[in-house]
Design a protein around this motif. Sequence first.
Motif, PDB file in Angstrom:
ATOM      1  N   ALA A  50       5.163   8.529   9.304  1.00 25.93           N
ATOM      2  CA  ALA A  50       6.370   9.013   9.983  1.00 25.93           C
ATOM      3  C   ALA A  50       6.695   8.062  11.133  1.00 25.93           C
ATOM      4  CB  ALA A  50       6.158  10.436  10.496  1.00 25.93           C
ATOM      5  N   TRP A  51       7.419   7.006  10.816  1.00 24.74           N
ATOM      6  CA  TRP A  51       7.763   6.016  11.830  1.00 24.74           C
ATOM      7  C   TRP A  51       8.716   6.618  12.867  1.00 24.74           C
ATOM      8  CZ3 TRP A  51       4.885   1.784  11.443  1.00 24.74           C
ATOM      9  CH2 TRP A  51       4.419   1.390  10.182  1.00 24.74           C
TER      10      TRP A  51
ATOM     11  N   ALA B 238       2.012  -5.152   9.852  1.00 24.95           N
ATOM     12  CA  ALA B 238       2.140  -3.691   9.893  1.00 24.95           C
ATOM     13  C   ALA B 238       0.987  -2.973   9.197  1.00 24.95           C
ATOM     14  CB  ALA B 238       3.467  -3.274   9.256  1.00 24.95           C
ATOM     15  N   SER B 239       0.055  -3.733   8.616  1.00 26.16           N
ATOM     16  CA  SER B 239      -1.095  -3.162   7.906  1.00 26.16           C
ATOM     17  C   SER B 239      -0.671  -2.326   6.697  1.00 26.16           C
ATOM     18  CB  SER B 239      -1.968  -2.308   8.852  1.00 26.16           C
ATOM     19  OG  SER B 239      -2.451  -3.084   9.918  1.00 26.16           O
ATOM     20  N   THR B 240       0.450  -2.657   6.096  1.00 25.30           N
ATOM     21  CA  THR B 240       0.908  -1.972   4.885  1.00 25.30           C
ATOM     22  C   THR B 240       0.792  -2.858   3.651  1.00 25.30           C
ATOM     23  OG1 THR B 240       3.206  -2.711   5.163  1.00 25.30           O
ATOM     24  CG2 THR B 240       2.584  -0.648   6.247  1.00 25.30           C
TER      25      THR B 240
ATOM     26  N   LEU C  30      -4.158   8.502   7.206  1.00 28.72           N
ATOM     27  CA  LEU C  30      -3.930   8.134   5.816  1.00 28.72           C
ATOM     28  C   LEU C  30      -5.169   7.623   5.117  1.00 28.72           C
ATOM     29  CD1 LEU C  30      -0.627   6.077   6.235  1.00 28.72           C
ATOM     30  CD2 LEU C  30      -0.813   8.463   5.489  1.00 28.72           C
ATOM     31  N   ALA C  31      -6.200   7.240   5.914  1.00 25.32           N
ATOM     32  CA  ALA C  31      -7.374   6.589   5.342  1.00 25.32           C
ATOM     33  C   ALA C  31      -8.168   7.573   4.485  1.00 25.32           C
ATOM     34  CB  ALA C  31      -8.266   6.050   6.465  1.00 25.32           C
TER      35      ALA C  31
ATOM     36  N   LYS D  13       0.874  -1.176   0.000  1.00 24.87           N
ATOM     37  CA  LYS D  13       0.000   0.000   0.000  1.00 24.87           C
ATOM     38  C   LYS D  13       0.908   1.222   0.000  1.00 24.87           C
ATOM     39  CE  LYS D  13      -3.660  -2.276   2.679  1.00 24.87           C
ATOM     40  NZ  LYS D  13      -4.400  -2.260   3.973  1.00 24.87           N
ATOM     41  N   ARG D  14       1.112   1.795  -1.160  1.00 24.60           N
ATOM     42  CA  ARG D  14       2.114   2.831  -1.297  1.00 24.60           C
ATOM     43  C   ARG D  14       1.829   4.048  -0.419  1.00 24.60           C
ATOM     44  NH1 ARG D  14       5.266   1.958  -6.091  1.00 24.60           N
ATOM     45  NH2 ARG D  14       4.425   0.295  -7.406  1.00 24.60           N
ATOM     46  N   GLU D  15       0.561   4.294  -0.118  1.00 27.94           N
ATOM     47  CA  GLU D  15       0.241   5.460   0.697  1.00 27.94           C
ATOM     48  C   GLU D  15       0.811   5.342   2.110  1.00 27.94           C
ATOM     49  OE1 GLU D  15      -3.324   2.641   1.070  1.00 27.94           O
ATOM     50  OE2 GLU D  15      -1.901   3.302  -0.478  1.00 27.94           O
TER      51      GLU D  15
END
Length: 495
Positions: free
Chosen positions: A325-326, A406-408, A485-486, A318-320
């Motif tokens: 900002a980790w 990580a839900s990515t 981000l959603a 998911k590129r978004e």
Amino acid sequence: MPASPPAHHAVPHVAVWLRQDLRAADNTALLAACADPRTRVTALYAITPGQWQQHDVAGVRIDFELRQLACLRDELAALNIPLCLLEADDYAALVPVLARWADAHGVTTLHANRQYEINEQARDRAVASALQAQDIDTHWHEDLCIVPPGRVLTGDRRFYTVFTPFRRNWQQQLDDHGTRPRGLPAQREAMAYGVSASPLPERIAGYPSHVDAGVARALWPAGEAHAHDRLAGFITEAGGDYDRRRDLPAIDGTSTLSPYLAAGVLSARQCLHAARRQLAHARDARGLDTWIGELCWRDFYKHILVGFPHVCRHQAFKRETDAIAWRHDDALFRAWCEGRTGYPVVDAAMRQLLETGWMHNRLRMISAMFLSKDLFIDWRLGERHFMRHLIDGDLSANNGGWQWSASTGNDAAPYFRVFNPTLQGRKFDPDGEFIRRFLPALAGLDARRVHEPHAKQVDALLDYPLPVVDHGEARLHAIAAFRALAPAGSGEAPG
């Protein structure tokens, strides 16, 4: 101009290049190389330590592959097929090394099983081009997956991004086309090869294993015979209960075959066939059907590499989510790596990885989600740490698992799903048996306190750290960051 081959090369010379397929039985490329009984056949394996470092290959995995190569050398020798080593620092340097070897030894054809990572595909294209310039044919075979990439596609001919419909289609492919493992190639006629088997090193400079040698050999013995014994034992003794026992790290509820699949000591076809054969006599199919689902997940993640190659480049599916900002905190990251977070199930999992080179799958999810959600540290750092320590390190499975947690990733856990590590420990290690095994400082605590050693008051006499973060606060922070981000109107909310 290619050099003229020596006279004893009048018989066609076929090479088979072994990579993630270190076995003699059910090896598609090897069987193809041996199809003509009149040819000479040589097996090749490339040592590329610089490339391994670039890809974060673990020393414990290299140790396992070297031990497996020693077993495979003997199996191939019994078939009158020598095993030769090629050495180069990385893939770019390997291409001319392989081309020169093929030219010097009069190779007419090269066979290899296809790999799907972008660096490996580029390497194979360069090899094919170099050998074509020498009038040497190359043949690339589908072998790593049960159903190869490109066969399981949506109605509009796209790669699936969600597992459940992928599995339905994958199952339909098996029903329509079938897949059965094949045996060993026939023994070849002994003849003067002009090629001798290479001596095998016991270790590679700069590649020490972090796992004690005796422990590694006891836990992960090399050889196809050992792998098949482990497969048979799991299928007949534990496979029927797999759905009920697979999440319990204190018991032997999983197959522990992942190192053998990652190195290709076993093929996924062999595993599927063994499971299906047992299912024909099983009264309850749920356990083995769940395990077959894990084989399908393995295929699924390899198909993702082909359909969405950007995941090979350290990018989120998911590129978004690359905009997140980790947190950058070396001390927290080291605490996670070393098993000092103050959350016993996470710390025991990380100690298991350090001591054995392997981690139970449920614990991989818990520890990965803890790093990415509780500590809010970039999942790519955890992905790399796992690769550098796992005996079964495999880009597709490791990347897929990390991006799920990580839900990515594709078909990942929703961002508002954040495992509570304490509740996960209580649920899947209720008596604390696994925790005590890897955290001796907690050996004297009862089943309730072992999951929260400092819950009621700080025990100054206990040699175990306080929690490095508050889970409740960390969970809310992670959800807020992902929610930002959603897309507006997505309807997603914490559940």
